[in-house]
Design an enzyme around this catalytic site. Structure first.
Site, mmCIF file in Angstrom:
data_model
loop_
_atom_site.group_PDB
_atom_site.id
_atom_site.type_symbol
_atom_site.label_atom_id
_atom_site.label_comp_id
_atom_site.label_asym_id
_atom_site.label_seq_id
_atom_site.Cartn_x
_atom_site.Cartn_y
_atom_site.Cartn_z
ATOM 1 N N HIS A 1 0.695 -1.297 0.026
ATOM 2 C CA HIS A 1 -0.061 0.083 0.212
ATOM 3 C C HIS A 1 0.842 1.152 0.012
ATOM 4 O O HIS A 1 0.854 2.139 0.751
ATOM 5 C CB HIS A 1 -0.805 0.013 1.277
ATOM 6 N N HIS B 1 0.631 -8.455 -1.208
ATOM 7 C CA HIS B 1 -0.117 -8.642 -2.484
ATOM 8 C C HIS B 1 0.395 -8.048 -3.801
ATOM 9 O O HIS B 1 -0.068 -6.982 -4.218
ATOM 10 C CB HIS B 1 -1.677 -8.437 -2.349
ATOM 11 N N HIS C 1 -7.208 -9.885 -9.304
ATOM 12 C CA HIS C 1 -6.424 -8.861 -8.571
ATOM 13 C C HIS C 1 -5.148 -8.852 -9.578
ATOM 14 O O HIS C 1 -4.624 -7.587 -9.633
ATOM 15 C CB HIS C 1 -5.813 -9.359 -7.116
ATOM 16 N N ASP D 1 -6.010 -13.426 0.938
ATOM 17 C CA ASP D 1 -6.491 -12.096 1.148
ATOM 18 C C ASP D 1 -7.837 -12.243 1.614
ATOM 19 O O ASP D 1 -8.804 -11.349 1.024
ATOM 20 C CB ASP D 1 -6.558 -10.944 0.115
ATOM 21 N N LEU E 1 -11.496 -2.996 -5.198
ATOM 22 C CA LEU E 1 -11.480 -4.508 -4.976
ATOM 23 C C LEU E 1 -11.435 -4.626 -3.442
ATOM 24 O O LEU E 1 -10.667 -3.764 -2.755
ATOM 25 C CB LEU E 1 -10.318 -5.164 -5.455
#
Length: 391
Positions: A197, A218, A253, A277, A310
């Protein structure tokens, strides 16, 4: 303690090769040996695998919920138990329960719940993954921007003080809100620090790797992308051998072509491993749930906010393994290692991810089409019928 028994009549994937004509010998919560079936004592109890593949249980480092429970909404010991039970039905024998960005009070409840689960040796519980709140607003994804903030000394002290009480410790941070010295302190205390992030430039990633960061959360999602003049976190993740990378293999994703490129490009020894996730929907027919006061919709295999962002994934680890095998064309052993051995290595869980003497007796039985037959945690059958089932 379960009486010793041997799993016979199957194929055994020990993490390196698929063995035939061999038996997996289990004693208590531990694997005692893998031996030729002809060498088994006549009086040893046997579980007939009937041709199934015996493989290490899955290790999932990013699980937000399952069984109708979202950890943020139920940061309790019972919430953790429900999540672990839900994912065991899909072959996951160890998971990191994940807390998404939330208020300090919720974080503290989660730390207490994790400590209780760890003290009770709750089946399937490995530790906590604190994903936020020290992230980048520019790459917030579904995280509530009102709750994202810099890490201060009080945050750092609270996290360091909790280490050792709740099992394995993993936290996702963004360089925008956490400095290298704070990362150094977290790693020294016992956290695995993951970058995610974030809009960080590739050159800055080196400072965080030097400070001890060893993972990327991720891959491709909620991070600076690889460009022709700026490699971003994606480029850094693939080029820095020290970094392990989680990957959500649900087809939403990340495009399968990008997955394949990343797998071919990744520098080792760090590996790309599978994460789900997963949200609370796993193992349920729920059509949605609430997160930080916003509704998440479940439609056609994906979870999203009203604006289409998402919001986690609606997939279990076994489905990720099948996706890696059928859609990406990976050999079954590689797909299995991405769900067991590599995440165990990434988190430092040295007693999981392989089937060999001295390792935990966490294993699964899979049919030829990679459907689940049964799940064993610590030598006990927790899903399906089999030897060592609890009453």
């Amino acid at each position: 303690m379960t009486a010793p028994f041997a799993v016979t009549g199957g194929r055994i994937f020990d993490g390196d090769a698929i063995l035939t004509g061999h038996a997996l010998v289990v004693e208590g919560a531990t694997i005692r040996a893998i031996v030729e079936e002809d060498a088994l004592p006549a009086d040893l109890a046997r579980l007939e695998a009937e041709g199934a593949l015996v493989a290490p249980g899955f290790v999932d480092l990013q699980v937000n919920g399952g069984g109708g429970v979202l950890f943020n909404n139920c940061p309790t010991r019972d919430g953790i138990a429900t999540i672990c039970e839900a994912h065991a039905r899909f072959g996951t024998t160890a998971l990191m329960v994940t807390l998404i960005t939330d208020r300090v009070a919720v974080r503290d409840e989660a730390l207490t719940a994790g400590a209780t689960a760890h003290a009770e040796h709750l089946p399937g519980y490995l530790g906590l993954h604190l994903e936020g709140p020290h992230l980048s607003i520019a790459r917030k994804g579904t995280h509530d921007p009102a709750l994202i903030r810099p890490m201060d000394e009080e945050d750092l002290s609270a996290l360091v003080a909790a280490v050792g009480t709740f099992g394995h410790a993993l936290t996702t941070i963004a360089p925008e809100n956490v400095n290298p010295e704070q990362v150094r302190a977290l790693c020294a205390a016992g956290y695995v620090v993951s970058l995610g992030h974030t809009d960080v430039a590739a050159a800055e990633v080196a400072d965080y790797v030097e400070a001890g960061a060893s993972m990327v959360t991720h891959l491709f999602n909620a991070m600076s992308q690889m460009g022709n003049r700026e490699p971003g976190l994606v480029g850094a993740a693939l080029s820095f051998g020290a970094l392990f990378c989680g990957l959500i293999a649900d087809g939403f994703h990340v495009d399968p072509t990008s997955m394949g490129i990343a797998l071919r490009a990744k520098a080792g020894p760090g590996q790309i491993f599978l994460v789900t996730d997963a949200m609370s929907t796993i193992g349920t027919d729920d059509t949605g749930f609430d997160l930080n006061g916003r509704h998440v919709f479940r439609r056609d295999g994906r979870l999203s906010l009203a604006d289409g962002t998402l919001a986690g994934a609606d997939i279990d680890m076994l489905s990720c393994v099948r996706f890696a095998h059928t859609r990406l064309g990976l050999p079954v052993p590689q797909a299995l290692n991405m769900a067991s051995l590599y995440p165990a290595q990434a988190i430092g869980a040295a007693d999981r991810g392989r089937l060999s003497p001295g390792m935990r007796a966490d294993f699964i039985l899979l049919d030829k089409d990679l459907s689940l037959v049964s799940t064993y945690i610590g030598g006990h059958c927790v899903h399906g019928a089999g030897m060592g089932a609890k009453p």
